[in-house]
Scaffold this active site. Structure first.
Site, mmCIF file in Angstrom:
data_model
loop_
_atom_site.group_PDB
_atom_site.id
_atom_site.type_symbol
_atom_site.label_atom_id
_atom_site.label_comp_id
_atom_site.label_asym_id
_atom_site.label_seq_id
_atom_site.Cartn_x
_atom_site.Cartn_y
_atom_site.Cartn_z
ATOM 1 N N ASP A 62 0.826 -1.206 0.000
ATOM 2 C CA ASP A 62 0.000 0.000 0.000
ATOM 3 C C ASP A 62 0.865 1.264 0.000
ATOM 4 O O ASP A 62 1.926 1.281 0.624
ATOM 5 C CB ASP A 62 -0.905 -0.027 1.240
ATOM 6 C CG ASP A 62 -2.055 0.947 1.120
ATOM 7 O OD1 ASP A 62 -2.273 1.503 0.029
ATOM 8 O OD2 ASP A 62 -2.743 1.161 2.139
ATOM 9 N N GLY A 63 0.383 2.283 -0.663
ATOM 10 C CA GLY A 63 1.034 3.594 -0.594
ATOM 11 C C GLY A 63 1.657 4.076 -1.896
ATOM 12 O O GLY A 63 2.325 5.110 -1.900
ATOM 13 N N ASN A 64 1.411 3.365 -2.988
ATOM 14 C CA ASN A 64 1.982 3.810 -4.269
ATOM 15 C C ASN A 64 1.466 5.208 -4.650
ATOM 16 O O ASN A 64 2.221 6.042 -5.148
ATOM 17 C CB ASN A 64 1.607 2.846 -5.403
ATOM 18 C CG ASN A 64 2.215 1.476 -5.225
ATOM 19 O OD1 ASN A 64 3.079 1.277 -4.381
ATOM 20 N ND2 ASN A 64 1.755 0.513 -6.025
ATOM 21 N N HIS A 89 3.002 3.291 -9.159
ATOM 22 C CA HIS A 89 2.805 1.834 -9.282
ATOM 23 C C HIS A 89 4.036 1.173 -9.911
ATOM 24 O O HIS A 89 4.407 0.070 -9.541
ATOM 25 C CB HIS A 89 1.556 1.521 -10.114
ATOM 26 C CG HIS A 89 0.275 1.902 -9.423
ATOM 27 N ND1 HIS A 89 0.002 1.555 -8.112
ATOM 28 C CD2 HIS A 89 -0.815 2.596 -9.851
ATOM 29 C CE1 HIS A 89 -1.191 2.012 -7.773
ATOM 30 N NE2 HIS A 89 -1.707 2.660 -8.809
ATOM 31 N N SER A 118 -7.300 -5.649 -6.102
ATOM 32 C CA SER A 118 -8.459 -6.185 -5.382
ATOM 33 C C SER A 118 -9.738 -6.025 -6.203
ATOM 34 O O SER A 118 -9.768 -5.260 -7.176
ATOM 35 C CB SER A 118 -8.629 -5.440 -4.046
ATOM 36 O OG SER A 118 -9.152 -4.144 -4.291
ATOM 37 N N THR A 119 -10.774 -6.726 -5.773
ATOM 38 C CA THR A 119 -12.062 -6.597 -6.468
ATOM 39 C C THR A 119 -12.594 -5.163 -6.342
ATOM 40 O O THR A 119 -13.420 -4.738 -7.146
ATOM 41 C CB THR A 119 -13.096 -7.591 -5.880
ATOM 42 O OG1 THR A 119 -13.035 -7.513 -4.449
ATOM 43 C CG2 THR A 119 -12.815 -9.021 -6.296
ATOM 44 N N ARG A 139 -11.248 2.383 -9.564
ATOM 45 C CA ARG A 139 -10.272 3.418 -9.941
ATOM 46 C C ARG A 139 -10.448 3.802 -11.409
ATOM 47 O O ARG A 139 -11.139 3.111 -12.162
ATOM 48 C CB ARG A 139 -8.866 2.911 -9.684
ATOM 49 C CG ARG A 139 -8.673 2.630 -8.210
ATOM 50 C CD ARG A 139 -7.252 2.323 -7.876
ATOM 51 N NE ARG A 139 -7.156 2.086 -6.441
ATOM 52 C CZ ARG A 139 -6.048 2.173 -5.746
ATOM 53 N NH1 ARG A 139 -4.922 2.489 -6.342
ATOM 54 N NH2 ARG A 139 -6.056 1.945 -4.454
ATOM 55 N N LEU A 146 10.503 -21.012 -4.295
ATOM 56 C CA LEU A 146 9.531 -20.055 -3.752
ATOM 57 C C LEU A 146 8.249 -20.062 -4.578
ATOM 58 O O LEU A 146 8.308 -20.015 -5.811
ATOM 59 C CB LEU A 146 10.141 -18.643 -3.789
ATOM 60 C CG LEU A 146 9.194 -17.484 -3.480
ATOM 61 C CD1 LEU A 146 8.872 -17.427 -1.989
ATOM 62 C CD2 LEU A 146 9.783 -16.148 -3.933
ATOM 63 N N SER A 164 -8.517 -4.996 4.563
ATOM 64 C CA SER A 164 -9.078 -4.632 3.254
ATOM 65 C C SER A 164 -9.444 -5.834 2.387
ATOM 66 O O SER A 164 -9.015 -5.945 1.227
ATOM 67 C CB SER A 164 -8.107 -3.719 2.476
ATOM 68 O OG SER A 164 -7.821 -2.571 3.208
HETATM 69 C C1 FPP Z 1 -1.783 0.174 -3.439
HETATM 70 O O1 FPP Z 1 -1.341 1.505 -3.467
HETATM 71 C C2 FPP Z 1 -1.309 -0.546 -4.594
HETATM 72 C C3 FPP Z 1 -2.080 -1.096 -5.582
HETATM 73 C C4 FPP Z 1 -3.558 -1.042 -5.593
HETATM 74 C C5 FPP Z 1 -1.481 -1.759 -6.741
HETATM 75 C C6 FPP Z 1 -0.281 -2.605 -6.437
HETATM 76 C C7 FPP Z 1 0.446 -2.737 -7.670
HETATM 77 C C8 FPP Z 1 1.781 -2.797 -7.803
HETATM 78 C C9 FPP Z 1 2.759 -2.815 -6.694
HETATM 79 C C10 FPP Z 1 2.272 -2.802 -9.193
HETATM 80 C C11 FPP Z 1 2.878 -4.022 -9.682
HETATM 81 C C12 FPP Z 1 2.155 -5.265 -9.454
HETATM 82 C C13 FPP Z 1 2.234 -6.280 -10.302
HETATM 83 C C14 FPP Z 1 1.701 -7.606 -9.915
HETATM 84 C C15 FPP Z 1 2.869 -6.126 -11.598
HETATM 85 P P1 FPP Z 1 -2.431 2.650 -3.624
HETATM 86 O O2 FPP Z 1 -2.520 3.017 -5.051
HETATM 87 O O3 FPP Z 1 -3.707 2.245 -2.971
HETATM 88 O O4 FPP Z 1 -1.739 3.792 -2.809
HETATM 89 P P2 FPP Z 1 -2.454 4.976 -2.009
HETATM 90 O O5 FPP Z 1 -3.303 4.338 -0.946
HETATM 91 O O6 FPP Z 1 -1.303 5.742 -1.455
HETATM 92 O O7 FPP Z 1 -3.256 5.743 -3.022
#
Ligand code: FPP
Length: 241
Positions: free
Chosen positions: A16-18, A33, A61-62, A67, A128, A197
């Site tokens: 979380d946190g991208n 991301h 997630s579902t 988004r 793994l 979540s």
């Molecule tokens: C949550 O951060 C992250 C996601 C919903 C997507 C996760 C995806 C990746 C790490 C990309 C690569 C994955 C694969 C399998 C190629 P957020 O967008 O909810 O962050 P925020 O809460 O700060 O907005």
């Protein structure tokens, strides 16, 4: 029951946190991301080096369908990019790729094709196991399991009174037909949020949790290792004494 476990067998991660990382760094969410994907690549290598048997990441997630189309499309493009650039190395390292979730539903064709290629290529690997939770929702997973068992009851294969916890477990994405993945020993969530979540609700019954304020793209193999070390000092009694 053993009082402590040295190394978790199964670690699950809520990456979380991208988005917040992107905002903080003045770049697009998709760039966030992409940085998240780079962080994920390093964590896979680290988990493998540490001898962890199962690593599960919550990739989509579902609920994430809500988004923007641009962001959703971008995340699946990243998946295609990830498989394109990493599959050979994952395979060479004996990593087995597995998906948790309804990845054939709603997911763009190119992403489905990449996933199927990754599953097929790594099917015989026994290092793994890297589980990607994709179009995953725990309530949907449990509902699907309930439906399957109800169908068996309707068809006279089973009596309702005979349904056991084990039967429910076996119908989940982590169940028998799906590789019989043990419950996660440790669930890590980054970015300071402290909730599940809709992730592995059934499987997390006895999991330990580790929360860190680090935003996912900044999460390093060193921090991963230190959370695992901290976990290994905890006593787990699974409801016993
Ligand atoms: C949550 O951060 C992250 C996601 C919903 C997507 C996760 C995806 C990746 C790490 C990309 C690569 C994955 C694969 C399998 C190629 P957020 O967008 O909810 O962050 P925020 O809460 O700060 O907005």
């Amino acid at each position: 029951m053993e009082d402590s476990i040295k190394m978790p067998r199964h670690v699950a991660v809520i990456m979380d946190g991208n988005g917040r990382w992107a905002k903080k760094n003045g770049v697009s969410r998709l760039t966030g991301h992409n940085q998240g994907m780079l962080a994920m690549k390093e964590i896979i290598k680290k988990a493998d080096m540490m001898g962890i048997k199962y690593l599960t990441v919550y990739a989509f997630s579902t609920e994430n369908w809500k988004r923007s189309q641009e962001e959703v499309g971008g995340i699946f493009n990243l998946l295609v990019k990830f498989v394109g650039s990493e599959l050979a190395e994952l395979d060479a390292n004996n990593v087995k790729v597995h998906i948790l979730g309804e990845y054939r539903e709603k997911v763009p064709e190119a992403a489905i094709a990449s996933i199927e290629k990754a599953i097929k290529t790594t099917a015989d690997n026994d290092g793994l196991q890297f589980n990607i939770a994709l179009n995953y929702g725990s309530r949907a997973e449990i509902t699907k399991a309930v439906k399957t068992l109800c169908r068996k009851v309707e068809e006279g294969e089973l009596k309702a009174s005979e349904v056991t916890e084990d039967m429910v477990s076996r119908q989940l994405y982590t169940g028998d037909e799906n590789g019989n993945i043990p419950d996660p020993d440790l669930i890590i969530r980054t970015s300071g949020e402290e909730r599940l979540s809709n992730f592995l609700l059934w499987q997390a019954a006895y999991s330990e949790f580790a929360f860190t304020d680090t935003l996912w793209p900044d999460f390093t193999p060193e921090e991963f290792e230190s959370l695992i070390e901290e976990f290994s000092t905890r006593g787990r009694r699974f409801g016993g004494r």
